[in-house]
Design an enzyme around this catalytic site. Structure first.
Site, PDB file in Angstrom:
ATOM      1  N   GLU A   1      46.448 109.729  57.389  1.00  0.00           N
ATOM      2  CA  GLU A   1      47.640 109.095  57.971  1.00  0.00           C
ATOM      3  C   GLU A   1      48.224 108.083  56.993  1.00  0.00           C
ATOM      4  OE1 GLU A   1      46.702 107.240  61.672  1.00  0.00           O
ATOM      5  OE2 GLU A   1      45.561 108.979  62.374  1.00  0.00           O
TER       6      GLU A   1
ATOM      7  N   ASP B   1      51.881 108.615  55.413  1.00  0.00           N
ATOM      8  CA  ASP B   1      52.935 107.630  55.658  1.00  0.00           C
ATOM      9  C   ASP B   1      53.652 107.270  54.360  1.00  0.00           C
ATOM     10  OD1 ASP B   1      54.256 105.475  57.323  1.00  0.00           O
ATOM     11  OD2 ASP B   1      53.211 104.223  55.879  1.00  0.00           O
TER      12      ASP B   1
ATOM     13  N   GLU C   1      51.705 112.524  60.339  1.00  0.00           N
ATOM     14  CA  GLU C   1      51.547 111.843  59.056  1.00  0.00           C
ATOM     15  C   GLU C   1      50.319 112.378  58.317  1.00  0.00           C
ATOM     16  OE1 GLU C   1      53.445 107.425  59.850  1.00  0.00           O
ATOM     17  OE2 GLU C   1      51.308 107.738  60.219  1.00  0.00           O
TER      18      GLU C   1
END
Length: 235
Positions: free
Chosen positions: A48, A52, A124
């Site tokens: 993640e 991101d 993500e």
């Protein structure tokens, strides 16, 4: 919970060289508590984090190259609208990610309350997994197909503006009133408290929204107020 990850690949329109990256992207940390044999795969929080960053740079570069007349503030707002939690949740729902996320049975009931965040985070993680598996081009291809296609519509409708700012702008224009926000109620334990917030024009309640923070509830209330404003200027 048995997951056919090769079917997931097909449903997502992706192909991984190392399927373990996809497995990790779809694994919540709670799953490892009850499946020790899955420790070698790991959970998706690090992916993640990486995803991101990849999302931000890919979307930033796309907007920079394709919209040379937009100013920094506008570009920032558009980027936020494209990759915020609501946008990522929309993608997660379109991909039916809820059918592929691995979570523990022990926490499944509790996780349902925050499932939108869980699913958005998994998007993500998939971006991060693609980046590690095949590099930036593969990640950008996924981002373009799932996210960047929405950019022209967001720009046309000016929906990249923060709902609170946009509602304040319109309420001042049409009514000469600056909206205010008040908590209507809150409930749940401290670690998972939920809020209902109302947005008011003077003493009149225009709309309300809920969220897991006051800020989120205010934004949702403003979004509801904008819809009401479009339907009837007499709000």
């Amino acid at each position: 919970m048995e997951i056919n990850f090769h079917k997931a690949e097909k449903d997502f329109g992706l192909t991984f060289n190392n399927i373990d990256f996809l497995k990790q992207a779809l694994t919540h940390r709670s799953f490892l508590n009850e499946h020790k044999n899955w420790q070698k795969i790991g959970h998706n929080e690090r992916l993640e984090f990486l995803g991101d960053a990849v999302l931000e740079i890919a979307v930033s570069e796309y907007l920079f190259r394709n919209y040379p007349n937009l100013q920094e503030g506008e570009l920032t707002g558009i980027r936020a609208a494209l990759i915020n939690s609501d946008s990522l949740l929309e993608i997660a729902n379109r991909l039916d990610l809820k059918n592929y996320i691995l979570v523990s049975k022990g926490e499944e009931k509790e996780l349902k309350k925050s499932q939108p965040y869980l699913l958005a985070n998994a998007v993500e993680a998939i971006v991060g997994a693609l980046y590690l598996d095949q590099g930036i081009k593969a990640a950008e291809k996924f981002i373009e197909k799932q996210i960047l296609v929405k950019a022209p519509d967001i720009i046309k409708k000016r929906s990249y503006k923060d709902p609170k700012s946009l509602f304040q702008e319109k309420s001042q224009k049409f009514y000469g009133i600056t909206p205010s926000y008040k908590i209507i109620k809150s409930w749940g334990p401290d670690h998972n408290k939920k809020f209902q917030v109302g947005v008011y024009l003077k003493e009149k309640l225009v709309a309300s929204g809920e969220g897991f923070s006051k800020q989120e509830a205010e934004i949702n209330a403003a979004s509801e107020a904008l819809e009401a404003l479009e339907k009837d200027r007499k709000v």
